[in-house]
Design a protein around this motif. Structure first.
Motif, short mmCIF file in Angstrom:
data_model
loop_
_atom_site.label_atom_id
_atom_site.label_comp_id
_atom_site.label_asym_id
_atom_site.label_seq_id
_atom_site.Cartn_x
_atom_site.Cartn_y
_atom_site.Cartn_z
N ILE A 103 0.86 -1.18 0.00
CA ILE A 103 0.00 0.00 0.00
C ILE A 103 0.90 1.24 0.00
O ILE A 103 1.96 1.23 0.60
CB ILE A 103 -0.89 0.07 1.27
N GLU A 104 0.42 2.30 -0.65
CA GLU A 104 1.11 3.58 -0.59
C GLU A 104 0.04 4.66 -0.61
O GLU A 104 -0.87 4.62 -1.44
CB GLU A 104 2.05 3.74 -1.78
N LYS B 124 3.39 10.92 4.10
CA LYS B 124 3.42 9.85 3.10
C LYS B 124 3.69 8.52 3.80
O LYS B 124 4.60 8.42 4.62
CB LYS B 124 4.50 10.12 2.06
N ILE B 125 2.90 7.52 3.46
CA ILE B 125 3.04 6.19 4.05
C ILE B 125 3.28 5.18 2.93
O ILE B 125 2.55 5.16 1.94
CB ILE B 125 1.76 5.77 4.82
N VAL C 125 6.54 -0.70 7.27
CA VAL C 125 5.75 0.52 7.14
C VAL C 125 6.73 1.69 7.26
O VAL C 125 7.43 1.81 8.27
CB VAL C 125 4.66 0.63 8.23
N PHE C 126 6.78 2.52 6.23
CA PHE C 126 7.66 3.69 6.22
C PHE C 126 6.78 4.92 6.08
O PHE C 126 6.04 5.06 5.12
CB PHE C 126 8.65 3.60 5.06
N GLY C 127 6.85 5.79 7.08
CA GLY C 127 6.07 7.02 7.03
C GLY C 127 6.98 8.22 7.21
O GLY C 127 7.93 8.18 7.98
N GLY D 134 9.52 7.56 10.25
CA GLY D 134 9.54 6.37 11.08
C GLY D 134 9.43 5.13 10.22
O GLY D 134 8.78 5.16 9.17
N ILE D 135 10.08 4.09 10.66
CA ILE D 135 10.03 2.80 9.98
C ILE D 135 9.60 1.77 11.02
O ILE D 135 10.16 1.71 12.10
CB ILE D 135 11.40 2.37 9.42
#
Length: 180
Positions: free
Chosen positions: A106-107, A114-115, A131-133, A141-142
């Motif tokens: 998912i993006e 942005k996630i 999950v990278f935001g 954050g990762i």
């Protein structure tokens, strides 16, 4: 002849050894390299410590939630003095996540944040979900999600449910305070 075979074998062994030791820039090594840095926060969170109201979860979301064992979190805090470093760190993470072993799940963007959600594994079973935001004003954050029998499809429905879930902020207070 024996000398030539021995030389070929030693050369081949040395090449294999050196290639296997080469740093490929994995996400795990990124975590290890930065967990003690001052602008980073690192935390391992067993899922048993995260209390959620699962009453509205579907069976699929419940299965996905129960397949997760622990979360590894690494965050980088933005401030006025590290804007260029923040851009460079985001570029490093995106380079790691662009590796073919990370499959897209998912993006999306939400209020300037942005996630990106990716996974390692097959379409049927994920070994790890990432999950990278990021947000310019906060940093990034990762989260590495580790578990057993995680299904990418079920995990994507779980992420949708978690966006709407009420999470007790006291459980992640250290992380929240870091980004303030």
């Amino acid at each position: 002849m024996k000398q030539t075979i021995k030389l070929i074998f030693c050369t081949l062994f040395t090449v294999v050894f050196l290639v296997s030791c080469a740093s490929s820039g994995s996400l795990q090594s990124y975590f290890v390299d930065n967990q003690e840095s001052s602008n980073f926060i690192s935390q391992d969170i067993p899922l048993s410590m995260v209390k959620l109201d699962k009453s509205a979860f579907t069976e699929e979301q419940n299965e996905a939630y129960n397949s997760v064992n622990k979360l590894n979190f690494l965050g980088y805090k933005a401030n006025e003095n590290n804007k260029e470093t923040l851009k460079a760190e985001i570029k490093k993470v995106k380079a790691i996540l662009s590796d073919a072993k990370y499959n897209d799940l998912i993006e999306f963007s939400d209020r300037g944040r942005k996630i990106i959600v990716k996974y390692i594994g097959t379409d049927d079973e994920a070994d790890e979900v990432i999950v990278f935001g990021s947000a310019k004003e906060l940093g990034f954050g990762i989260i590495r999600i580790l578990g057993d029998d995680m299904s990418p499809d079920k995990m994507s429905t779980l992420f949708v449910a978690l966006q709407k879930a009420n999470v007790d902020e006291n459980q992640v207070q250290d992380i929240m305070n870091f980004f303030k």
